[in-house]
Design a protein around this motif. Structure first.
Motif, PDB file in Angstrom:
ATOM      1  N   VAL A  58       0.873  -1.179   0.000  1.00 24.49           N
ATOM      2  CA  VAL A  58       0.000   0.000   0.000  1.00 24.49           C
ATOM      3  C   VAL A  58       0.904   1.221   0.000  1.00 24.49           C
ATOM      4  CG1 VAL A  58      -1.758   1.291   1.250  1.00 24.49           C
ATOM      5  CG2 VAL A  58      -1.853  -1.199   1.209  1.00 24.49           C
ATOM      6  N   MET A  59       0.827   1.995  -1.053  1.00 27.98           N
ATOM      7  CA  MET A  59       1.700   3.148  -1.202  1.00 27.98           C
ATOM      8  C   MET A  59       1.119   4.351  -0.454  1.00 27.98           C
ATOM      9  SD  MET A  59       3.787   1.553  -3.173  1.00 27.98           S
ATOM     10  CE  MET A  59       4.901   2.781  -3.845  1.00 27.98           C
ATOM     11  N   GLY A  60       2.002   5.183   0.080  1.00 31.66           N
ATOM     12  CA  GLY A  60       1.566   6.385   0.775  1.00 31.66           C
ATOM     13  C   GLY A  60       2.526   7.531   0.528  1.00 31.66           C
ATOM     14  N   ASP A  61       2.011   8.734   0.412  1.00 29.61           N
ATOM     15  CA  ASP A  61       2.842   9.927   0.229  1.00 29.61           C
ATOM     16  C   ASP A  61       3.227  10.451   1.599  1.00 29.61           C
ATOM     17  OD1 ASP A  61       4.045  12.312  -0.346  1.00 29.61           O
ATOM     18  OD2 ASP A  61       2.486  13.054  -1.697  1.00 29.61           O
ATOM     19  N   VAL A  62       4.431  10.101   2.048  1.00 24.12           N
ATOM     20  CA  VAL A  62       4.827  10.453   3.405  1.00 24.12           C
ATOM     21  C   VAL A  62       4.956  11.957   3.590  1.00 24.12           C
ATOM     22  CG1 VAL A  62       5.971   8.259   3.810  1.00 24.12           C
ATOM     23  CG2 VAL A  62       7.279  10.153   2.899  1.00 24.12           C
ATOM     24  N   LEU A 222       9.086  18.152  20.643  1.00 22.23           N
ATOM     25  CA  LEU A 222      10.535  17.982  20.623  1.00 22.23           C
ATOM     26  C   LEU A 222      11.210  19.161  19.935  1.00 22.23           C
ATOM     27  CD1 LEU A 222      12.795  16.026  21.434  1.00 22.23           C
ATOM     28  CD2 LEU A 222      12.500  14.882  19.235  1.00 22.23           C
ATOM     29  N   LEU A 223      10.563  19.710  18.912  1.00 24.82           N
ATOM     30  CA  LEU A 223      11.125  20.868  18.216  1.00 24.82           C
ATOM     31  C   LEU A 223      11.106  22.110  19.098  1.00 24.82           C
ATOM     32  CD1 LEU A 223       9.664  20.517  14.606  1.00 24.82           C
ATOM     33  CD2 LEU A 223      11.833  19.666  15.524  1.00 24.82           C
ATOM     34  N   ARG A 224      10.110  22.203  19.943  1.00 26.70           N
ATOM     35  CA  ARG A 224      10.071  23.369  20.852  1.00 26.70           C
ATOM     36  C   ARG A 224      11.200  23.281  21.878  1.00 26.70           C
ATOM     37  NH1 ARG A 224       4.437  22.533  20.043  1.00 26.70           N
ATOM     38  NH2 ARG A 224       4.231  21.204  21.888  1.00 26.70           N
ATOM     39  N   ARG A 225      11.555  22.063  22.274  1.00 26.68           N
ATOM     40  CA  ARG A 225      12.637  21.896  23.242  1.00 26.68           C
ATOM     41  C   ARG A 225      13.994  22.018  22.561  1.00 26.68           C
ATOM     42  NH1 ARG A 225      12.858  17.296  27.992  1.00 26.68           N
ATOM     43  NH2 ARG A 225      14.900  17.860  28.849  1.00 26.68           N
ATOM     44  N   PHE A 226      14.105  21.480  21.331  1.00 28.96           N
ATOM     45  CA  PHE A 226      15.342  21.553  20.558  1.00 28.96           C
ATOM     46  C   PHE A 226      15.006  22.045  19.156  1.00 28.96           C
ATOM     47  CE2 PHE A 226      16.631  18.514  23.814  1.00 28.96           C
ATOM     48  CZ  PHE A 226      17.921  18.929  24.116  1.00 28.96           C
ATOM     49  N   PRO A 227      14.896  23.361  18.966  1.00 22.33           N
ATOM     50  CA  PRO A 227      14.541  23.887  17.641  1.00 22.33           C
ATOM     51  C   PRO A 227      15.606  23.624  16.585  1.00 22.33           C
ATOM     52  CG  PRO A 227      15.136  25.664  19.159  1.00 22.33           C
ATOM     53  CD  PRO A 227      15.027  24.422  19.984  1.00 22.33           C
ATOM     54  N   GLU A 228      16.770  23.149  16.992  1.00 20.29           N
ATOM     55  CA  GLU A 228      17.834  22.860  16.025  1.00 20.29           C
ATOM     56  C   GLU A 228      17.567  21.565  15.249  1.00 20.29           C
ATOM     57  OE1 GLU A 228      19.193  25.197  19.458  1.00 20.29           O
ATOM     58  OE2 GLU A 228      18.321  23.174  19.291  1.00 20.29           O
ATOM     59  N   VAL A 229      16.653  20.735  15.736  1.00 16.12           N
ATOM     60  CA  VAL A 229      16.365  19.457  15.077  1.00 16.12           C
ATOM     61  C   VAL A 229      15.687  19.704  13.730  1.00 16.12           C
ATOM     62  CG1 VAL A 229      14.993  17.334  15.224  1.00 16.12           C
ATOM     63  CG2 VAL A 229      16.263  18.150  17.225  1.00 16.12           C
ATOM     64  N   ASP A 230      16.112  18.971  12.705  1.00  9.68           N
ATOM     65  CA  ASP A 230      15.557  19.126  11.364  1.00  9.68           C
ATOM     66  C   ASP A 230      14.413  18.160  11.074  1.00  9.68           C
ATOM     67  OD1 ASP A 230      17.511  21.075   9.993  1.00  9.68           O
ATOM     68  OD2 ASP A 230      18.845  19.591  10.892  1.00  9.68           O
ATOM     69  N   LEU A 231      14.492  16.956  11.635  1.00 10.55           N
ATOM     70  CA  LEU A 231      13.505  15.927  11.318  1.00 10.55           C
ATOM     71  C   LEU A 231      13.170  15.117  12.556  1.00 10.55           C
ATOM     72  CD1 LEU A 231      11.840  14.009   9.482  1.00 10.55           C
ATOM     73  CD2 LEU A 231      14.001  12.902   8.823  1.00 10.55           C
ATOM     74  N   VAL A 232      11.870  15.016  12.836  1.00 11.38           N
ATOM     75  CA  VAL A 232      11.350  14.161  13.906  1.00 11.38           C
ATOM     76  C   VAL A 232      10.475  13.114  13.235  1.00 11.38           C
ATOM     77  CG1 VAL A 232       9.935  14.048  15.990  1.00 11.38           C
ATOM     78  CG2 VAL A 232      11.393  16.046  15.575  1.00 11.38           C
ATOM     79  N   TYR A 237       8.164   5.250   9.882  1.00 12.13           N
ATOM     80  CA  TYR A 237       8.770   5.928   8.729  1.00 12.13           C
ATOM     81  C   TYR A 237      10.218   5.495   8.492  1.00 12.13           C
ATOM     82  CZ  TYR A 237       4.773   9.106   8.727  1.00 12.13           C
ATOM     83  OH  TYR A 237       3.501   9.626   8.661  1.00 12.13           O
ATOM     84  N   ALA A 238      10.669   4.428   9.167  1.00 12.90           N
ATOM     85  CA  ALA A 238      12.082   4.037   9.089  1.00 12.90           C
ATOM     86  C   ALA A 238      12.542   3.802   7.656  1.00 12.90           C
ATOM     87  CB  ALA A 238      12.332   2.791   9.941  1.00 12.90           C
ATOM     88  N   ASN A 239      11.687   3.182   6.842  1.00 15.29           N
ATOM     89  CA  ASN A 239      12.118   2.909   5.467  1.00 15.29           C
ATOM     90  C   ASN A 239      11.689   3.997   4.488  1.00 15.29           C
ATOM     91  OD1 ASN A 239       9.410   2.344   5.483  1.00 15.29           O
ATOM     92  ND2 ASN A 239       9.564   0.365   4.456  1.00 15.29           N
ATOM     93  N   ARG A 240      11.281   5.156   5.027  1.00 12.96           N
ATOM     94  CA  ARG A 240      10.951   6.308   4.178  1.00 12.96           C
ATOM     95  C   ARG A 240      11.824   7.510   4.519  1.00 12.96           C
ATOM     96  NH1 ARG A 240       6.060   5.481   1.767  1.00 12.96           N
ATOM     97  NH2 ARG A 240       6.918   6.890   0.200  1.00 12.96           N
ATOM     98  N   LEU A 241      12.943   7.241   5.170  1.00 15.08           N
ATOM     99  CA  LEU A 241      13.846   8.304   5.605  1.00 15.08           C
ATOM    100  C   LEU A 241      14.301   9.161   4.430  1.00 15.08           C
ATOM    101  CD1 LEU A 241      15.643   9.691   7.724  1.00 15.08           C
ATOM    102  CD2 LEU A 241      17.306   7.844   7.407  1.00 15.08           C
ATOM    103  N   GLY A 242      14.601   8.535   3.290  1.00 19.28           N
ATOM    104  CA  GLY A 242      15.069   9.288   2.132  1.00 19.28           C
ATOM    105  C   GLY A 242      14.066  10.323   1.670  1.00 19.28           C
ATOM    106  N   ASP A 243      12.767   9.946   1.649  1.00 18.02           N
ATOM    107  CA  ASP A 243      11.725  10.895   1.249  1.00 18.02           C
ATOM    108  C   ASP A 243      11.671  12.095   2.192  1.00 18.02           C
ATOM    109  OD1 ASP A 243      10.736   9.396  -0.972  1.00 18.02           O
ATOM    110  OD2 ASP A 243       9.703   8.070   0.425  1.00 18.02           O
ATOM    111  N   LEU A 244      11.768  11.821   3.494  1.00 15.88           N
ATOM    112  CA  LEU A 244      11.680  12.892   4.477  1.00 15.88           C
ATOM    113  C   LEU A 244      12.907  13.796   4.436  1.00 15.88           C
ATOM    114  CD1 LEU A 244      10.185  10.798   7.411  1.00 15.88           C
ATOM    115  CD2 LEU A 244       8.961  12.389   5.915  1.00 15.88           C
TER     116      LEU A 244
END
Length: 572
Positions: A58-62, A222-232, A237-244
């Protein structure tokens, strides 16, 4: 899964004319509109009659499911913002079929990553999948940076020793794969994230990714605590990391925690072993144990199709792997979410029948669902290891009821009795929690008495830790910390006593050991495991013995490991 409007457009596409004779448009439309999952088999009707259709994926647009907002890195000492080299390279991601390659920046600099994983086997398997995604993007582990090789190769002329590195190379991408099963594991993330966030505040070019259960639990907080984070990103989503990461490369700060069906991997996991491999068979958990965060962090149960699992195992065997461990948070629930329903015992037998596969393990069983058919499958299949991991959590029925476990002490002991009858020499391990809210001294002693009755080969012990969004965390009657620590110490003494006793029975036996790695403390030794899962050390050359089945005479036993001498080695 596609909407009705898209389906009707597909019906009119001339390119689909060749499909119409096999599966007419009305049948395809019925499939697209059904609430189906990978592995389901649907019966649909068309003008040609009845059709059986198996859903493969089942395909999904992450990116459509993720939350995106513009984010910039700040230059040190100024109010300016800039987009870094690493982020720009991610933005240049291109597709060639299913293979991605990073478009290098102007100086063609190779990008490096670091990945740290905390927690259970599921997290370890997720880490391998994410490393596979990073490898498909052309990134390398920072340990492969040339600076490490240069520093190791050049001796210190004054001391005759290897020169200490002035500064280890820093990764362009940092990925922390997190665990939230206990508060200690969650706090570990924040302590590890701090230095990397500081790099970014100082203007260094680094992409920060937080994955796993804490990411799913905290989301945008998590972004409010560490705004430096780019991706949560949550575990699904482990096998869709490239898309993100592509979205990150476009200048976005991304949060991906919405539920979705876990797709089959388009890239190959980067396995940490060349001998033993993890194979996911079911994701998520539908149980609602009152102390556990897993259902909220790993989502609902999603069983993988039998065909996908078997093909992955066949591919692993073809690559030289000798052992696979089938993974599931609640592996006995495998197939109950599928149409038609499947049973884990049948899957286990099917995997064990894969030619040239020597060993099969599985974790984790749930006493509420574990069928006697699983025990029978282990007894009947030569490839199945005589090892069972069945968490009991408490020996008191009142505590089990408050935990929402769905079984009694008697039910658990009946499972152990079946194991002892069908697999008399099998190892049985478990998990237990002490100090659950309201647990009395008498109830704790019932846990000790259950351990005395079973005599486990090992038990993962833990003091109860209140977790966010769980009912037990809000209850009164919380057991004082000093009481929990005292009970944990007592149960650990018993646990070690039993572990030593169970391994002591192997003294003088000749057992089969699969050699996995070098003993890092004694390089002249190798490390392997018996079918019981007992770690065993023996003298030998890892380059010659890795992946070999060797017969070993056990001459020493300890609490959690054994040593022995090689009697014979399998021939190539």
């Amino acid at each position: 899964r596609r909407g009705k409007e898209a389906t009707h457009e597909e019906d009119e596409d001339p390119a689909n004319a060749v499909v119409d004779e096999v599966l007419p448009p009305e049948a395809r439309r019925a499939v697209f509109e059904a609430r189906c999952k990978p592995g389901d088999v649907l019966r649909v009707t068309s003008r040609r009659g009845h059709h059986l259709v198996q859903i493969v994926d089942v395909m999904g647009d992450v990116r459509a499911l993720a939350t995106l907002k513009k984010s910039r890195s700040r230059e040190p000492g100024s109010g300016k913002t800039t987009t870094g080299t690493a982020r720009t390279a991610l933005a240049g991601t291109t597709w060639e079929g299913m293979d991605r390659t990073i478009m290098a920046d102007s100086d063609r600099r190779q990008l490096y990553y670091s990945l740290e994983t905390m927690g259970c086997q599921m997290n370890a398997a997720d880490a391998e999948r994410m490393e596979g995604q990073l490898a498909s993007l052309g990134m390398l582990p920072v340990a492969q940076h040339p600076q490490f090789a240069i520093a190791d190769a050049e001796p210190d002329t004054n001391a005759g020793r290897r020169r200490r590195r002035r500064a280890d190379p820093l990764p362009d991408l940092v990925l922390l794969n997190t665990c939230s099963i206990r508060d200690h594991a969650e706090q570990k993330l924040y302590s590890h994230l701090g230095p990397h966030a500081l790099r970014k505040r100082q203007g260094e070019d680094v992409v920060l990714v937080v994955a796993g259960c804490v990411a799913q639990q905290e989301g945008e907080a998590l972004l409010r605590r560490f705004p430096e984070v780019d991706l949560v990103m949550g575990p699904q989503y482990a096998n869709r990391l490239g898309d993100l990461l592509e979205a990150v490369g476009s200048g976005n700060q991304v949060v991906a925690t919405e539920g979705l069906h876990v797709m089959e991997d388009a890239t190959r996991p980067r396995r940490t072993s060349t001998t033993c491999a993890w194979v996911n068979v079911i994701y998520g958990c539908n149980e609602r144990c009152t102390y556990c965060v897993v259902p909220t962090t790993r989502g609902i149960e999603q069983s993988r199709p039998v065909e996908s699992i078997v093909q992955e195992v066949r591919d692993l065997v073809a690559e030289g792997y000798r052992e696979v461990t089938l993974l599931g948070q609640n592996i006995d629930a495998y197939g109950r979410d599928m149409l038609p329903r499947r049973k884990f015992s049948d899957l286990l037998r099917t995997v064990c029948d894969v030619p040239d596969l020597r060993r099969v393990r599985f974790v984790t069983s749930h006493p509420k669902y574990m069928s006697l058919g699983v025990v029978d499958a282990v007894a009947d299949c030569p490839a199945a290891c005589d090892y069972f991991h069945v968490p009991f959590q408490s020996g008191a029925d009142e505590v089990l009821a408050r935990m929402g476990r769905g079984y009694t002490r008697q039910k658990f002991l009946a499972i152990v009795d079946r194991i002892r009858q069908r697999c008399p020499d099998a190892a049985v391990s478990a998990d237990v929690i002490v100090g659950f809210p309201g647990e009395t001294e008498e109830q704790f002693r019932e846990t000790l008495s259950l351990m005395e009755e079973v005599v486990f080969d090992s038990v993962n012990t833990a003091a109860y830790s209140p977790r966010p969004n769980t009912p037990a965390a809000e209850w009164g009657e919380q057991v004082p910390e000093e009481v929990k620590k005292e009970r944990l110490a007592r149960i650990n003494v018993l646990n070690k006593k039993h572990a030593h006793r169970r391994r002591a029975r192997m003294l003088g036996r000749t057992v089969e050991v699969l050699v996995e790695e070098r003993n890092i403390k004694r390089p002249q030794q190798v490390m392997g495991r018996t079918t019981h899962g007992y770690v065993t050390y023996l003298d030998g050359d890892i380059e010659k013995l890795r992946g070999k089945m060797v017969m070993v005479e056990i001459d020493t036993t300890h609490t959690y490991y054994m040593t022995g001498k090689i009697v014979s080695i399998e021939e190539d």
